[in-house]
Write a protein that holds these residues in place. Structure first.
Motif, PDB file in Angstrom:
ATOM      1  N   UNK A   1       0.788  -1.091  -0.017  1.00  8.65           N
ATOM      2  CA  UNK A   1      -0.097  -0.024  -0.167  1.00  8.65           C
ATOM      3  C   UNK A   1       0.881   1.136  -0.088  1.00  8.65           C
ATOM      4  N   UNK A   2       0.648   2.377  -0.953  1.00  5.75           N
ATOM      5  CA  UNK A   2       1.209   3.356  -1.075  1.00  5.75           C
ATOM      6  C   UNK A   2       0.552   4.556  -0.533  1.00  5.75           C
ATOM      7  N   UNK A   3       0.965   5.249   0.325  1.00  7.03           N
ATOM      8  CA  UNK A   3       0.213   6.681   0.983  1.00  7.03           C
ATOM      9  C   UNK A   3       0.992   7.625   0.574  1.00  7.03           C
ATOM     10  N   UNK A   4       0.333   8.772  -0.042  1.00  5.46           N
ATOM     11  CA  UNK A   4       0.821   9.967  -0.381  1.00  5.46           C
ATOM     12  C   UNK A   4       1.065  10.697   0.947  1.00  5.46           C
ATOM     13  N   UNK A   5       2.492  11.051   0.943  1.00  3.41           N
ATOM     14  CA  UNK A   5       2.829  11.680   2.256  1.00  3.41           C
ATOM     15  C   UNK A   5       2.649  13.183   2.075  1.00  3.41           C
ATOM     16  N   UNK A   6       2.452  13.943   3.270  1.00  5.80           N
ATOM     17  CA  UNK A   6       2.259  15.329   3.265  1.00  5.80           C
ATOM     18  C   UNK A   6       3.420  15.856   2.786  1.00  5.80           C
ATOM     19  N   UNK A   7       4.774  15.327   3.009  1.00  2.54           N
ATOM     20  CA  UNK A   7       6.093  16.058   2.556  1.00  2.54           C
ATOM     21  C   UNK A   7       6.411  15.915   1.009  1.00  2.54           C
ATOM     22  N   UNK A   8       5.470  15.089   0.514  1.00  2.00           N
ATOM     23  CA  UNK A   8       5.914  14.839  -0.918  1.00  2.00           C
ATOM     24  C   UNK A   8       6.281  13.344  -1.032  1.00  2.00           C
ATOM     25  N   UNK A   9       6.147  12.932  -2.039  1.00  2.00           N
ATOM     26  CA  UNK A   9       6.447  11.507  -2.183  1.00  2.00           C
ATOM     27  C   UNK A   9       5.207  10.489  -1.643  1.00  2.00           C
ATOM     28  N   UNK A  10       5.654   9.295  -1.502  1.00  2.00           N
ATOM     29  CA  UNK A  10       4.828   8.337  -0.965  1.00  2.00           C
ATOM     30  C   UNK A  10       5.542   7.426   0.169  1.00  2.00           C
ATOM     31  N   UNK A  11       4.720   7.025   1.088  1.00  2.00           N
ATOM     32  CA  UNK A  11       5.111   6.027   2.150  1.00  2.00           C
ATOM     33  C   UNK A  11       4.577   4.712   1.701  1.00  2.00           C
ATOM     34  N   UNK A  12       5.341   3.776   1.624  1.00  2.00           N
ATOM     35  CA  UNK A  12       5.008   2.208   1.074  1.00  2.00           C
ATOM     36  C   UNK A  12       4.979   1.576   2.316  1.00  2.00           C
ATOM     37  N   UNK A  13       3.909   0.865   2.571  1.00  2.21           N
ATOM     38  CA  UNK A  13       3.761  -0.111   3.568  1.00  2.21           C
ATOM     39  C   UNK A  13       3.453  -1.408   3.075  1.00  2.21           C
ATOM     40  N   UNK A  14       4.453  -2.434   3.176  1.00  2.00           N
ATOM     41  CA  UNK A  14       4.513  -3.584   2.666  1.00  2.00           C
ATOM     42  C   UNK A  14       4.967  -4.784   3.595  1.00  2.00           C
ATOM     43  N   UNK A  15       4.526  -5.962   3.327  1.00  2.00           N
ATOM     44  CA  UNK A  15       5.009  -7.081   4.086  1.00  2.00           C
ATOM     45  C   UNK A  15       5.850  -7.786   3.380  1.00  2.00           C
ATOM     46  N   UNK A  16       6.518  -7.578   2.314  1.00  2.00           N
ATOM     47  CA  UNK A  16       7.434  -8.313   1.547  1.00  2.00           C
ATOM     48  C   UNK A  16       8.820  -8.757   2.229  1.00  2.00           C
TER      49      UNK A  16
END
Length: 182
Positions: free
Chosen positions: A31-46
């Motif tokens: 799951x990639x979430x748009x971060x307020x600072x720009x870019x994305x935050x990726x949450x993964x169980x890989x």
């Protein structure tokens, strides 16, 4: 029936191959979430399959599984670029560090110990990812700025710690389930 060294090697190779494939699948489901600072935050169980192989096979098997899984994931998603190996490095570091930490803590499946081990490996992964982002900013200018990359570090560390706690709760169950094959 006693397992021979060769039999165990083949089982470990099969486990590493399956887990590298699972890495790719879990990374695809991240799951990639748009971060307020720009870019994305990726949450993964890989990272979980890499950790499992590191526990059963040690640091080199964990690193190899991380390399194969992350490299295949990069090739499928982005293709090869100048920074591909930088994005593969965090998975290698996770496998290597988790295998070394698991041995250093006497192969304990205590959830508290596993939280420490996975949190340390997650912190190392965050450092590697941040370094990859900085190099990519220099090469391709993908991110808003260098400051934006550093502004996202606390969120990436928090995400890594939460993931580490979840991994630590799942690992004893998964290890006990797989242990009968090794």
């Amino acid at each position: 029936m006693q397992k021979t060294g060769r039999s165990n090697y083949v089982r470990l190779m099969c486990l590493a191959g399956v887990m590298a494939g699972l890495y790719v699948g879990l990374d695809y489901l991240a799951v990639s979430i748009s971060a307020p600072f720009g870019g994305t935050l990726k949450i993964s169980f890989s990272g979980l399959p890499v950790i499992l192989v590191a526990i059963f096979g040690g640091p080199w098997w964990g690193a190899a599984t991380g390399f194969i899984g992350a490299f295949l994931g990069q090739m499928i998603t982005y293709g090869f670029s100048a920074t591909t190996l930088l994005w593969v490095l965090p998975a290698v570091v996770r496998g290597l560090s988790m295998g070394l930490l698991f041995r250093a803590f006497k192969k304990s499946l205590n959830p508290g110990v596993l939280i420490v081990e996975t949190a340390i490996s997650s912190l190392l992964v965050t450092i590697c990812n941040t370094a990859a982002m900085l190099v990519e900013q220099k090469v391709y200018a993908y991110y808003a700025s260098y400051a934006a990359i550093f502004a996202g570090v606390p969120m990436r560390v928090l995400s890594g710690i939460i993931t580490a706690v979840i991994f630590s709760l799942l690992l004893p169950i998964l290890v006990r389930s797989l242990k009968r094959f090794f």
